[in-house]
Design a protein around this motif. Structure first.
Motif, PDB file in Angstrom:
ATOM      1  N   ILE A   1      10.305  81.079 -19.216  1.00  0.00           N
ATOM      2  CA  ILE A   1      11.029  80.031 -18.518  1.00  0.00           C
ATOM      3  C   ILE A   1      10.149  79.377 -17.467  1.00  0.00           C
ATOM      4  CG2 ILE A   1      12.082  81.751 -16.959  1.00  0.00           C
ATOM      5  CD1 ILE A   1      14.523  79.793 -16.785  1.00  0.00           C
ATOM      6  N   ALA A   2      10.230  78.060 -17.402  1.00  0.00           N
ATOM      7  CA  ALA A   2       9.530  77.269 -16.385  1.00  0.00           C
ATOM      8  C   ALA A   2      10.564  76.570 -15.518  1.00  0.00           C
ATOM      9  CB  ALA A   2       8.614  76.228 -17.034  1.00  0.00           C
ATOM     10  N   ILE A   3      10.203  76.320 -14.268  1.00  0.00           N
ATOM     11  CA  ILE A   3      11.040  75.515 -13.389  1.00  0.00           C
ATOM     12  C   ILE A   3      10.275  74.260 -13.020  1.00  0.00           C
ATOM     13  CG2 ILE A   3      10.248  76.721 -11.289  1.00  0.00           C
ATOM     14  CD1 ILE A   3      13.151  76.289 -10.203  1.00  0.00           C
ATOM     15  N   GLN A   4      10.950  73.123 -13.138  1.00  0.00           N
ATOM     16  CA  GLN A   4      10.306  71.852 -12.810  1.00  0.00           C
ATOM     17  C   GLN A   4      10.662  71.481 -11.368  1.00  0.00           C
ATOM     18  OE1 GLN A   4      11.647  68.017 -14.501  1.00  0.00           O
ATOM     19  NE2 GLN A   4       9.566  67.777 -15.286  1.00  0.00           N
ATOM     20  N   LEU A   5       9.653  71.326 -10.530  1.00  0.00           N
ATOM     21  CA  LEU A   5       9.857  71.019  -9.113  1.00  0.00           C
ATOM     22  C   LEU A   5       9.672  69.520  -8.868  1.00  0.00           C
ATOM     23  CD1 LEU A   5       8.000  74.015  -7.417  1.00  0.00           C
ATOM     24  CD2 LEU A   5      10.421  73.821  -8.062  1.00  0.00           C
ATOM     25  N   GLU A   6      10.515  68.972  -7.982  1.00  0.00           N
ATOM     26  CA  GLU A   6      10.491  67.526  -7.782  1.00  0.00           C
ATOM     27  C   GLU A   6      10.984  67.161  -6.384  1.00  0.00           C
ATOM     28  OE1 GLU A   6      11.404  63.504 -10.112  1.00  0.00           O
ATOM     29  OE2 GLU A   6      13.126  64.855 -10.169  1.00  0.00           O
ATOM     30  N   HIS A   7      10.589  65.972  -5.949  1.00  0.00           N
ATOM     31  CA  HIS A   7      11.245  65.234  -4.877  1.00  0.00           C
ATOM     32  C   HIS A   7      11.297  63.794  -5.344  1.00  0.00           C
ATOM     33  CE1 HIS A   7      12.054  63.196  -1.106  1.00  0.00           C
ATOM     34  NE2 HIS A   7      12.392  64.360  -0.579  1.00  0.00           N
ATOM     35  N   GLY A   8      12.446  63.136  -5.190  1.00  0.00           N
ATOM     36  CA  GLY A   8      12.624  61.802  -5.760  1.00  0.00           C
ATOM     37  C   GLY A   8      11.928  60.682  -5.016  1.00  0.00           C
ATOM     38  N   GLY A   9      11.638  60.855  -3.720  1.00  0.00           N
ATOM     39  CA  GLY A   9      11.019  59.772  -2.976  1.00  0.00           C
ATOM     40  C   GLY A   9      11.865  58.508  -3.015  1.00  0.00           C
ATOM     41  N   LEU A  10      11.282  57.390  -3.381  1.00  0.00           N
ATOM     42  CA  LEU A  10      12.003  56.115  -3.421  1.00  0.00           C
ATOM     43  C   LEU A  10      13.056  56.054  -4.522  1.00  0.00           C
ATOM     44  CD1 LEU A  10       9.160  53.509  -2.779  1.00  0.00           C
ATOM     45  CD2 LEU A  10      10.896  54.319  -1.179  1.00  0.00           C
ATOM     46  N   ARG A  11      13.010  57.005  -5.450  1.00  0.00           N
ATOM     47  CA  ARG A  11      14.001  57.029  -6.522  1.00  0.00           C
ATOM     48  C   ARG A  11      15.249  57.807  -6.117  1.00  0.00           C
ATOM     49  NH1 ARG A  11      13.030  60.435 -12.090  1.00  0.00           N
ATOM     50  NH2 ARG A  11      15.231  60.855 -12.409  1.00  0.00           N
ATOM     51  N   SER A  12      15.280  58.365  -4.929  1.00  0.00           N
ATOM     52  CA  SER A  12      16.351  59.269  -4.521  1.00  0.00           C
ATOM     53  C   SER A  12      17.701  58.556  -4.401  1.00  0.00           C
ATOM     54  CB  SER A  12      16.001  59.921  -3.182  1.00  0.00           C
ATOM     55  OG  SER A  12      14.780  60.620  -3.277  1.00  0.00           O
ATOM     56  N   MET A  13      18.759  59.352  -4.380  1.00  0.00           N
ATOM     57  CA  MET A  13      20.112  58.804  -4.287  1.00  0.00           C
ATOM     58  C   MET A  13      20.325  57.996  -3.018  1.00  0.00           C
ATOM     59  SD  MET A  13      22.358  62.008  -5.704  1.00  0.00           S
ATOM     60  CE  MET A  13      23.926  61.269  -5.269  1.00  0.00           C
ATOM     61  N   GLU A  14      19.565  58.300  -1.968  1.00  0.00           N
ATOM     62  CA  GLU A  14      19.701  57.527  -0.744  1.00  0.00           C
ATOM     63  C   GLU A  14      19.227  56.087  -0.919  1.00  0.00           C
ATOM     64  OE1 GLU A  14      18.544  60.655  -1.041  1.00  0.00           O
ATOM     65  OE2 GLU A  14      16.771  60.999   0.191  1.00  0.00           O
ATOM     66  N   THR A  15      18.683  55.768  -2.091  1.00  0.00           N
ATOM     67  CA  THR A  15      18.295  54.394  -2.431  1.00  0.00           C
ATOM     68  C   THR A  15      19.381  53.680  -3.235  1.00  0.00           C
ATOM     69  OG1 THR A  15      15.929  54.907  -2.452  1.00  0.00           O
ATOM     70  CG2 THR A  15      16.637  52.987  -3.723  1.00  0.00           C
ATOM     71  N   TRP A  16      19.947  54.359  -4.239  1.00  0.00           N
ATOM     72  CA  TRP A  16      20.754  53.641  -5.226  1.00  0.00           C
ATOM     73  C   TRP A  16      22.218  54.043  -5.289  1.00  0.00           C
ATOM     74  CZ3 TRP A  16      23.256  56.345  -9.036  1.00  0.00           C
ATOM     75  CH2 TRP A  16      22.829  57.660  -9.284  1.00  0.00           C
ATOM     76  N   HIS A  17      22.590  55.192  -4.738  1.00  0.00           N
ATOM     77  CA  HIS A  17      23.956  55.689  -4.893  1.00  0.00           C
ATOM     78  C   HIS A  17      24.792  55.278  -3.678  1.00  0.00           C
ATOM     79  CE1 HIS A  17      27.315  58.400  -5.583  1.00  0.00           C
ATOM     80  NE2 HIS A  17      26.817  58.695  -6.768  1.00  0.00           N
ATOM     81  N   ALA A  18      25.697  54.322  -3.866  1.00  0.00           N
ATOM     82  CA  ALA A  18      26.427  53.722  -2.747  1.00  0.00           C
ATOM     83  C   ALA A  18      27.251  54.742  -1.973  1.00  0.00           C
ATOM     84  CB  ALA A  18      27.326  52.599  -3.266  1.00  0.00           C
ATOM     85  N   ALA A  19      28.006  55.588  -2.666  1.00  0.00           N
ATOM     86  CA  ALA A  19      28.850  56.568  -1.974  1.00  0.00           C
ATOM     87  C   ALA A  19      27.996  57.581  -1.220  1.00  0.00           C
ATOM     88  CB  ALA A  19      29.763  57.272  -2.975  1.00  0.00           C
TER      89      ALA A  19
END
Length: 443
Positions: A97-115
């Motif tokens: 098993i592998a785990i994929q690590l990430e941070h969204g940066g400019l793609r994060s929900m604080e950019t596109w998710h209104a609620a």
């Protein structure tokens, strides 16, 4: 030529065969049922024989950086300890098993998710550089909302350290491999891309960030095998002049292999988060489903804006039609230049296709969306006797009805009746029973 059933060594870890479940959004979150959800989603692939199972993008900070609702974060030791139930479940079936690590940066929900923005008014996006002009125009038009914090050099080092801390927690939890989300417009992609990265410090060379992440993981997590996706922005629209070309992506892969990355996953895509990463049909059923309408409105800021997003999705589906094994050519170029395993994913659906890819274009083959319809798909594709028909293929129709509802916080599951009906027929024929897979798969 290697066969799908042949083992492979990745950074010292023995992987029993060359078929892997590529990272998907599990939408498990971090609540009391999170690990149970992950086990339910991931264990079937291991039980069915997948040599490697990749947990989907997992955020390296407790707050911020999620690209979609209900993403899991790995920043807490108690949660990591509970994840041992997941890794033990995978290992019981002889899989890795592998785990994929990430941070969204400019793609994060604080950019596109209104609620989400309303609920977290003080949460800023982490940015490699000031958002590109085109994205700032979308901000002024009200489709996106940027309040980006451009990281200082010291803050970039701290973000790299967060990747190292999460990797150490993953090793303690029993994960075999750490996989960085280096594409799909996440923060690593943003460091690598000239569209996003206009820094004038050492991290103006985006590979430098991956070098520092490598060193942090080695210092904090030891010699755990480390791999990453590497993007080529060959699918970016023609008006985007600053992009990461194919030759540049190959060079990045060479540099990362020299740094000490143990495997590479070259992928093509755009500079935007669009359908270049899920090529296929317009998901009309998902957009018209009344169950998700309120969720779309919450996500995109109203029914009108949700309709405009759906229209954009339709246009993208015309531009990014499905292509079988669309990353194969890039993988082949990389494989000819590096001495570490190269993994291929993206549009791979058929056993015969996999046989052709192995040894020529890549060392392992993976699928993602097909697992939403067939969680135990490897049982139909793997056969130690070598008698699985070359035309044995996943039932996935690349319709993308599984992906769009995730923007509304829904789980990733197949929602297309014809696909579910075919999977049901195969299940009734015991095609997912590994002991009977060879015989039932021919029916």
């Amino acid at each position: 030529m290697p066969r799908l059933e042949d083992p492979l060594v990745v950074g010292g870890v023995h992987v029993p065969n060359r078929l892997y479940r590529a990272p998907l959004l599990e939408c498990a979150g971090n609540g009391p049922d999170a690990v149970d959800t992950l086990v339910a989603d991931l264990e079937p692939a291991a039980k069915a024989g997948a040599g490697l199972v990749c947990q989907g993008a997992t955020i390296v900070r407790a707050e911020g950086g999620c690209a979609a609702p209900n993403m899991t974060a790995l920043a807490d030791a108690d949660f990591a300890a509970d994840l041992r139930r997941l890794t033990d479940a995978i290992h019981r079936h002889g899989s890795t098993i592998a785990i994929q690590l990430e941070h969204g940066g400019l793609r994060s929900m604080e950019t596109w998710h209104a609620a989400y923005r309303r609920e977290h008014p003080d949460l800023q996006q982490l940015a490699v550089s000031r958002p590109p002009r085109l994205l700032r125009l979308l901000d002024r038009a009200g489709f996106l909302a940027y309040d980006a914090h451009v990281m200082s050099t010291e803050e970039v080092y701290e973000l790299a350290a967060d990747f190292g801390r999460s990797a150490a927690l993953a090793v303690d939890a029993g994960y075999d491999i750490v996989h960085l989300a280096g594409a799909n417009m996440g923060i690593v992609h943003q460091f690598l891309s000239p569209f996003y990265n206009r820094r004038d410090d050492e991290f103006g060379d985006g590979v430098r960030f991956l070098e520092v992440v490598h060193d942090e993981i080695r210092e904090r997590a030891g010699d755990v095998p480390l791999m990453t996706k590497v993007p080529a922005e060959t699918s970016a629209p023609p008006f985007v002049r600053q992009r990461l070309g194919r030759a540049e992506a190959v060079t990045i892969c060479e540099r990362l292999a020299d740094v000490g990355y143990d495997a590479l996953v070259p992928v093509t895509g755009s500079v935007f988060w669009d359908m270049s990463i899920v090529k296929g049909e317009f998901p009309a059923r998902a957009w018209s489903d009344e169950r998700f309408r309120d969720g779309y409105a919450e996500s995109f800021g109203g029914t009108g804006r949700a309709a405009l997003v759906a229209l954009g999705n339709w246009v993208e589906s015309l531009w990014y039609d499905f292509e079988p094994a669309w990353n194969a050519g890039l993988c082949r170029e990389v494989r000819e230049r590096v001495d570490v395993p190269v993994l291929a994913e993206g549009g791979i659906r058929e056993r015969g296709e996999m046989d052709e890819l192995l040894g020529r274009d890549c060392d392992m083959v993976g699928m993602a969306r097909p697992f939403y319809a067939e969680p135990e798909l490897p049982a139909r594709l793997l056969d130690e006797e070598g008698s699985v028909a070359a035309d044995t293929r996943a039932v996935c129709e690349n319709c993308n009805n599984c992906t769009v509802p995730q923007a509304a916080g829904e789980s990733g599951v197949c929602r297309t009746p014809s696909v579910l009906a075919r999977a049901g027929e195969l299940r009734n024929a015991h095609a997912y029973d590994r002991a009977n897979a060879e015989e039932s798969g021919r029916k």
